[in-house]
Design an enzyme around this catalytic site. Structure first.
Site, PDB file in Angstrom:
ATOM      1  CD  GLU A  70      -3.182   0.551   0.367  1.00  0.00           C
ATOM      2  OE1 GLU A  70      -2.671   1.457  -0.329  1.00  0.00           O
ATOM      3  OE2 GLU A  70      -4.405   0.418   0.497  1.00  0.00           O
ATOM      4  CG  ASP A  71      -0.885   4.863  -1.551  1.00  0.00           C
ATOM      5  OD1 ASP A  71      -1.636   4.206  -0.792  1.00  0.00           O
ATOM      6  OD2 ASP A  71      -1.313   5.757  -2.303  1.00  0.00           O
ATOM      7  CG  ASP A  82      -5.885   9.160   5.613  1.00  0.00           C
ATOM      8  OD1 ASP A  82      -5.506   9.618   6.691  1.00  0.00           O
ATOM      9  OD2 ASP A  82      -6.598   9.806   4.825  1.00  0.00           O
TER      10      ASP A  82
HETATM   11  P1  5GP Z   1      -7.871   5.366   3.612  1.00  0.00           P
HETATM   12  O1  5GP Z   1      -8.944   4.491   3.055  1.00  0.00           O
HETATM   13  O2  5GP Z   1      -6.927   4.652   4.547  1.00  0.00           O
HETATM   14  O3  5GP Z   1      -8.434   6.623   4.213  1.00  0.00           O
HETATM   15  O4  5GP Z   1      -7.053   5.931   2.404  1.00  0.00           O
HETATM   16  C1  5GP Z   1      -6.311   5.132   1.625  1.00  0.00           C
HETATM   17  C2  5GP Z   1      -6.005   5.791   0.320  1.00  0.00           C
HETATM   18  O5  5GP Z   1      -6.290   7.187   0.312  1.00  0.00           O
HETATM   19  C3  5GP Z   1      -4.524   5.675   0.060  1.00  0.00           C
HETATM   20  O6  5GP Z   1      -4.220   4.441  -0.521  1.00  0.00           O
HETATM   21  C4  5GP Z   1      -4.286   6.870  -0.825  1.00  0.00           C
HETATM   22  O7  5GP Z   1      -4.567   6.537  -2.156  1.00  0.00           O
HETATM   23  C5  5GP Z   1      -5.287   7.908  -0.330  1.00  0.00           C
HETATM   24  N1  5GP Z   1      -4.621   8.808   0.642  1.00  0.00           N
HETATM   25  C6  5GP Z   1      -4.762   8.859   1.973  1.00  0.00           C
HETATM   26  N2  5GP Z   1      -3.957   9.790   2.518  1.00  0.00           N
HETATM   27  C7  5GP Z   1      -3.279  10.327   1.485  1.00  0.00           C
HETATM   28  C8  5GP Z   1      -2.260  11.322   1.387  1.00  0.00           C
HETATM   29  O8  5GP Z   1      -1.774  11.924   2.356  1.00  0.00           O
HETATM   30  N3  5GP Z   1      -1.812  11.580   0.137  1.00  0.00           N
HETATM   31  C9  5GP Z   1      -2.287  10.974  -0.972  1.00  0.00           C
HETATM   32  N4  5GP Z   1      -1.770  11.331  -2.140  1.00  0.00           N
HETATM   33  N5  5GP Z   1      -3.225  10.014  -0.918  1.00  0.00           N
HETATM   34  C10 5GP Z   1      -3.712   9.699   0.298  1.00  0.00           C
END
Ligand code: 5GP
Length: 183
Positions: A102-103, A106
């Protein structure tokens, strides 16, 4: 010619050299934990494509690589909470050892969805390697077994991560200070 990226738009958090050094440490840890095994790296698109490419090449293991495309964000920087599969795996994963690459984790909503999907398809084991972790923003508890860097509540771009599809090609991990024009 206009400078790219505009210097006022981003601030470097981790340089390419720092990222490379951390990936080499992660690869050593993974090589120990997966000794004698041949895991499938499941690179979650689009954000992990650069990380997955570097991690795969640093791993002294006979890995296979699969891509899983998901979309969890709209065009801006705010999570919609909804997860959509945009590109599926090309092979069955029943009985396989998976390492989800995963990148960034969040809220954890995307990863929770991915983990339930992969487990429902009968993977033997699923571990997670995330380049970045933002624990302060978590909304659901998810296991993240390997983390490159833990960051605060910044919006990160570069090294595969975008803002409205921009900045994925920056070689460093940067904090977004100013939204790109047109987003
Ligand atoms: P989650 O579902 O955990 O909120 O978010 C996951 C996805 O949201 C990550 O895989 C990414 O694509 C995007 N994301 C969350 N935080 C960031 C951030 O700080 N920068 C970027 N570019 N994408 C984010």
């Amino acid at each position: 010619m206009r400078e790219y990226p505009p210097p006022e738009a981003v601030r470097t958090l981790y340089s390419p050299a720092t990222i490379a050094a951390r990936i080499s440490e992660l690869a050593q840890e993974l090589a120990r934990d997966y000794e004698g095994k041949a895991p499938i790296l499941v690179s979650v698109l689009k954000g992990s494509f650069v990380f997955a490419a570097d991690l795969a090449r640093a791993l002294p293991l006979p890995v296979r690589v699969e891509f899983l495309g998901v979309r969890s964000y709209g065009s801006g920087t705010v999570s919609t909470g909804a997860v959509q599969i945009t590109q599926d795996l090309t092979h069955p994963i029943e009985g396989q050892e998976l390492l989800v690459v995963e990148d960034i984790v969040d809220t954890g909503l995307t990863l929770a969805y991915i983990l339930s999907l992969l487990k429902a398809r009968g993977a033997a084991s699923v571990r997670v390697c995330a380049l970045l972790d933002k624990p302060s923003r978590r909304r659901v508890e998810v296991p993240v077994d390997y983390v490159g860097f833990t960051v605060g509540d910044a919006f990160v771009v570069g090294y595969g991560l975008d803002c409205a599809e921009q900045y994925r090609n920056l070689p460093a991990l940067c904090e977004l200070v100013e939204l790109p024009q047109g987003s």
